[in-house]
Design an enzyme around this catalytic site. Sequence first.
Site, PDB file in Angstrom:
ATOM      1  N   ASP A  87       0.819  -1.222   0.000  1.00 22.52           N
ATOM      2  CA  ASP A  87       0.000   0.000   0.000  1.00 22.52           C
ATOM      3  C   ASP A  87       0.848   1.265   0.000  1.00 22.52           C
ATOM      4  OD1 ASP A  87      -2.457   1.244  -0.154  1.00 22.52           O
ATOM      5  OD2 ASP A  87      -2.697   1.395   2.013  1.00 22.52           O
ATOM      6  N   ASP A 111      -3.484  -4.482  -5.303  1.00 16.96           N
ATOM      7  CA  ASP A 111      -2.818  -3.199  -5.553  1.00 16.96           C
ATOM      8  C   ASP A 111      -1.345  -3.307  -5.916  1.00 16.96           C
ATOM      9  OD1 ASP A 111      -5.243  -2.110  -4.859  1.00 16.96           O
ATOM     10  OD2 ASP A 111      -4.579  -1.246  -2.977  1.00 16.96           O
TER      11      ASP A 111
END
Length: 469
Positions: free
Chosen positions: A259, A297
Amino acid sequence: MKTSPLQRLGSAVIALGLVAGFAVGHTPTAAAAVPATGELVTNGNFDNGVAQPWWNSAGTGSRVENGQWHIDVVGGAPNPWDAQTGQSGIPLVTGRGYTLSFDASASTTVSIVATVQLGSAPYTKALDQQVTLSPGRKHYIFPFTSSIGTTGGQVTFQLGGSASGYTAYLDNISLIPSPLALTSGFYVDPNSNPKQWVANNGGDPRATPISSQVANQAGARWYGNWSGDIAAAVSSYVGAADQADRLPMLVAYNIPGRDCGSHSGGGAGSPAAYRTWISAFAQAIGARPAVVIIEPDALAQLDCLPASERAVRTDLLRYASEQFRDYAPNAWTYLDGGNATWIPADTMAQRLEAAGVREIRGFAVNVSNFHTTASSITYANAVNAALTSRYGYSRTFVVDTSRNGNGSNGEWCNPAGRKLGTPTQAGGGAELLMWIKVPGDSDGPCGIAPNTPAGQFDPNLAIRLINGS
């Protein structure tokens, strides 16, 4: 764009489309010998030194050497089926998903045809796939949905049509049903955050709707650096699902630099630590059926990493793909492919290729985001078009529908006005529609949950998703 932490042969029928297979240029490791539960072919690895019950037709010679099936093909046969090998007596169910895989090479570059078909006239084919063999051994995987039902199916390799003679080499031939066909439906996590909140707050008026509409719906469990002994954690969860004859869904979320240091930052402390962690994750699944999403992600966020670290991350994702390929033969595994408005489809296709999407079932879109199912499918199809154009193959895909009932308003962190989407199911325009993000789990201390850290359950978030407010 962010995310937060967090065998039985059944009668399930999946409405999946026939998709292109792919070749992986590698020498398969010993781990590829992990047995596939529900295996429909016999003696696919030729370890006993003989080819039975495989057969070969006129125009071919058969022998087993060094654990491989050697097929000497006479040149000059006009049609592929004029020189072929195969195995008969294969049961197939109409509408059920299967995966044919094998290792193969040839003494020269040659085109063959791999089929799964009726074993008698009219020889209707459920899979009819042209394959180019070359001297380098490769692993081939072809997912398909059977259009036929029979107890007398065949797996064949049609080797004729070459002007000159050659030798084909086959090994690790496998035909297995889909994970859904190995179970009786999707697994509901008995210890999810919503389940635990309901158990601890039975007197709260929000407990009843959260229980019925969130906690008792099938969704994924997330694993990361909070999970402790990853082998024990994964094995326990998958084992419980297996005992219940249900298909578990898992998310691996431990990539270093996760992240990009935002609300869900963290991850393994080093590339070496991640390799150990992800290998243990895959081995803990073993031959049991599962669905796995690899690192939400991670590919979409390559741009936030220093240039020197991007190749490292891509290599780690490829390693992860290979581990699931080798150690979890009954798992459908998907690399995360971002969402409909984040990374251009062609760029994502290149990243997926570099990260090893060839090695596994496919890719996931819209994980922890809010884009409609229709727009997510459009994006995934564009990624597949780019994969086909650039590399000559396409992949199946899944869509996270956990929070996309009202679509996206352009915000990613606990936005207002979002709604639960279609519960987990097979089909729906993708291979699976899945609740990958746990509804009610916060994206971080932001939006309509300003005081709830990432990965923690917030009943107000859940209620607003139920109500679409």
